[in-house]
Design a protein around this motif. Sequence first.
Motif, mmCIF file in Angstrom:
data_model
loop_
_atom_site.group_PDB
_atom_site.id
_atom_site.type_symbol
_atom_site.label_atom_id
_atom_site.label_comp_id
_atom_site.label_asym_id
_atom_site.label_seq_id
_atom_site.Cartn_x
_atom_site.Cartn_y
_atom_site.Cartn_z
ATOM 1 N N ARG A 45 0.834 -1.205 0.000
ATOM 2 C CA ARG A 45 0.000 0.000 0.000
ATOM 3 C C ARG A 45 0.872 1.259 0.000
ATOM 4 N N VAL A 46 1.915 1.249 0.816
ATOM 5 C CA VAL A 46 2.793 2.423 0.890
ATOM 6 C C VAL A 46 3.540 2.625 -0.423
ATOM 7 N N GLN A 47 3.996 1.538 -1.014
ATOM 8 C CA GLN A 47 4.798 1.652 -2.234
ATOM 9 C C GLN A 47 3.954 1.992 -3.465
ATOM 10 N N LYS A 48 2.765 1.400 -3.566
ATOM 11 C CA LYS A 48 1.993 1.511 -4.800
ATOM 12 C C LYS A 48 0.802 2.472 -4.704
ATOM 13 N N LEU A 49 0.121 2.473 -3.559
ATOM 14 C CA LEU A 49 -1.094 3.270 -3.429
ATOM 15 C C LEU A 49 -0.815 4.669 -2.907
ATOM 16 N N LEU A 50 0.005 4.787 -1.875
ATOM 17 C CA LEU A 50 0.174 6.065 -1.193
ATOM 18 C C LEU A 50 0.715 7.177 -2.096
ATOM 19 N N PRO A 51 1.695 6.928 -2.983
ATOM 20 C CA PRO A 51 2.139 8.029 -3.862
ATOM 21 C C PRO A 51 1.005 8.611 -4.691
ATOM 22 N N GLU A 52 0.163 7.741 -5.204
ATOM 23 C CA GLU A 52 -0.982 8.197 -6.008
ATOM 24 C C GLU A 52 -1.924 9.058 -5.167
ATOM 25 N N LEU A 53 -2.187 8.645 -3.931
ATOM 26 C CA LEU A 53 -3.110 9.385 -3.075
ATOM 27 C C LEU A 53 -2.527 10.741 -2.685
ATOM 28 N N MET A 54 -1.228 10.788 -2.397
ATOM 29 C CA MET A 54 -0.614 12.060 -2.011
ATOM 30 C C MET A 54 -0.652 13.054 -3.170
ATOM 31 N N ARG A 55 -0.390 12.582 -4.380
ATOM 32 C CA ARG A 55 -0.379 13.491 -5.526
ATOM 33 C C ARG A 55 -1.795 13.946 -5.878
ATOM 34 N N LYS A 56 -2.750 13.061 -5.694
ATOM 35 C CA LYS A 56 -4.144 13.435 -5.940
ATOM 36 C C LYS A 56 -4.587 14.511 -4.953
ATOM 37 N N ALA A 57 -4.139 14.393 -3.704
ATOM 38 C CA ALA A 57 -4.513 15.373 -2.675
ATOM 39 C C ALA A 57 -3.620 16.602 -2.689
ATOM 40 N N ASP A 58 -2.608 16.612 -3.543
ATOM 41 C CA ASP A 58 -1.659 17.729 -3.650
ATOM 42 C C ASP A 58 -0.970 17.980 -2.303
ATOM 43 N N ILE A 59 -0.520 16.905 -1.696
ATOM 44 C CA ILE A 59 0.204 16.967 -0.419
ATOM 45 C C ILE A 59 1.554 16.297 -0.621
ATOM 46 N N ASP A 60 2.633 17.019 -0.300
ATOM 47 C CA ASP A 60 3.945 16.408 -0.516
ATOM 48 C C ASP A 60 4.662 16.038 0.779
ATOM 49 N N MET A 61 4.066 16.364 1.935
ATOM 50 C CA MET A 61 4.606 15.865 3.201
ATOM 51 C C MET A 61 3.464 15.626 4.173
ATOM 52 N N TRP A 62 3.525 14.484 4.838
ATOM 53 C CA TRP A 62 2.482 14.091 5.790
ATOM 54 C C TRP A 62 3.173 13.725 7.091
ATOM 55 N N VAL A 63 2.774 14.377 8.171
ATOM 56 C CA VAL A 63 3.371 14.124 9.481
ATOM 57 C C VAL A 63 2.298 13.552 10.401
ATOM 58 N N LEU A 64 2.605 12.395 10.998
ATOM 59 C CA LEU A 64 1.669 11.719 11.899
ATOM 60 C C LEU A 64 2.342 11.564 13.254
ATOM 61 N N ILE A 65 1.646 11.973 14.308
ATOM 62 C CA ILE A 65 2.228 12.012 15.651
ATOM 63 C C ILE A 65 1.264 11.363 16.634
ATOM 64 N N SER A 66 1.789 10.459 17.459
ATOM 65 C CA SER A 66 0.973 9.826 18.494
ATOM 66 C C SER A 66 1.823 9.490 19.701
ATOM 67 N N ARG A 67 1.160 9.497 20.847
ATOM 68 C CA ARG A 67 1.797 8.959 22.043
ATOM 69 C C ARG A 67 1.190 7.599 22.375
ATOM 70 N N GLU A 68 1.948 6.822 23.093
ATOM 71 C CA GLU A 68 1.563 5.450 23.421
ATOM 72 C C GLU A 68 0.191 5.418 24.095
ATOM 73 N N TYR A 69 -0.686 4.544 23.559
ATOM 74 C CA TYR A 69 -2.046 4.312 24.066
ATOM 75 C C TYR A 69 -3.002 5.474 23.796
ATOM 76 N N ASN A 70 -2.555 6.436 23.005
ATOM 77 C CA ASN A 70 -3.463 7.498 22.569
ATOM 78 C C ASN A 70 -3.237 7.716 21.081
ATOM 79 N N GLU A 71 -3.375 6.612 20.329
ATOM 80 C CA GLU A 71 -2.933 6.608 18.941
ATOM 81 C C GLU A 71 -3.890 7.341 18.009
#
Length: 438
Positions: A45-71
Motif C-alpha cells: 500500500r505504501v509503495q503503490k497506493l500512497l504516492p498516487e493518493l498524495m499526488r491526488k490530494a496535492d500533499i507532498d509531506m504528511w506528518v503523523l504524531i501519536s503517544r503510546e495508548y493514545n494513537e
Amino acid sequence: MLKQIILLVSLTFGAVFSTNVFADTISPLPLKQRAEVVDELLQQRVQKLLPELMRKADIDMWVLISREYNEDPVLKTFLPSDWLSARRRTILLIHDPGEDKNLETLAIARYDVGEVFKSAWNPEQQPDQWKRLAQIIAERNPASIAINQSKDFAQADGITATDKELFMAALPDNLDSKIVSAEPLAVSWLEQRTEAELPYYRDAVKLAHQIIAKGFSSKVISVGETTTEDLQWWFRERAAQENLPVWFHPSVSVQRINDPQPGHPRSTGVTIQHGDLLHVDFGITYLRLNTDTQQHAYVLKEDESDAPDTLKQALANANQLQDILTTQFEETRSGNEILLAALEQAKNKGLEPMIYTHPIGYYGHGSGPTIGMWDKQHAIPGGGEYPLFSNTAYSIELNNKTTFEDKTITIMLEEDAFFDGDGVSYLNGRQQSFHLID
C-alpha cells in the motif's frame, strides 16, 4: 509469501453465500501468518497506493504524531503487525520528493518502525525529538505539511492538542503557513482497498458468515431454553476462539408475528421460541479489515419445513431495496445524492425503506461517504457531501418494513460489498433466504 498465502485463500474460498447452507468452510490463518500478510499488504500500500493518493490530494509531506495508548487512528494503520500500540511518542513522516521518485518514509524515533519507516533520529546527536523533526522538514522545504485534523471525519482528526502545540512551536516561523489539513489524504488512505487485499477481505466476510450460520442453527440454539443474551455471548465466545476480535458487542433480537407490534424487535430477556424471527448484528476484525453483518433466522414451528411466505416476501422486499441502493452507486456522486435517489426510487416501488449505509475497511464505521443514518433519512452535512470513489468498501446497511394482515415485519440487512467504479459486488454474497432452525 503473500502470493503463496493468496493462493491458499483462493483455493479454499467457496461459493457465494445465498442460503443458510455452506458448501465449504475456511479457517483463519495462524497468528504468525496473519502478521506476515498484514506487513506485506502495508508495504504494498505504501509503495503503490500512497504516492498516487498524495499526488491526488496535492500533499507532498504528511506528518503523523501519536503517544503510546493514545494513537491517531490513521497512524495505527501504519504500525507493523507486532506493534500493538505506538511507543512513547511515535512520529512518522512521509515525503514525496516528486519526479516519480520513491516516497521517503521516516520515523523520528530511536529505531525503525517496522520495515516501512526507517529511523531518522539519533538522540545522542540531537537529544530533542521535536528539533530533529523540524530539521528534517526544513531540509526538504515541502510546499505543504499535512497533519491529521478534520471537522467532518473523526478518524482523520487524530493529532492531539498537545502534540499540535509542540509541533507548531518546533517549526521555523517560515514553515507555519505551509500547514494544511490531511483530511483528503487521510480519508483516501483509510477507504481505498487494493487488489491484493480483496481475497483476504472476502475471507474475513466468509468467516463472519460461517460464525453466524453456526450460531443460527440447532447446534447452538435449544428452542425454549436459549435466550437472546445467551446467543449474543455465544457469538462473542466463538469469535474469541478463532482469535477474531469483535469491534462491537453482538446483538440478537426477536420479532414475533403474533405480537401486537411484531415489527419492534425485542432483545432483553427473551427466550427463543418456535415461530420467532431472529436477527443478529455481528462484526469481526481479521487482518486489520472489519466486517459488519446483519442477517435473519426463522425458528420453524413443529409443522413447518420452511419460513412462511409472508416472511419470505418481506426478505425479498429488503433484497430489492439493496438492489435499488447499489444501482445508485456512481463514482463522484455524494453520499447524499445516492441516499435521496435510492429512497425516492424505493418509495415509488411501494417499499417502506430506511437506509444507513457506511464505509468499512480499517474501521467498522469507516471514513468516506455517509449514505444516510438510521435517525437521519435526509441529506447529511459533512460526511454525506463526500463523494464516492472506486475501490472502496461499504456495509450495505438498511431495513424495510412489510405490512400484511395489519401487521408489520421489519427486515434489517447488512452485508459488506466492494465498489470497483463500475458496480457493487458483495464480498461473500448476501442473505437471500432465511437460516432455518428446527
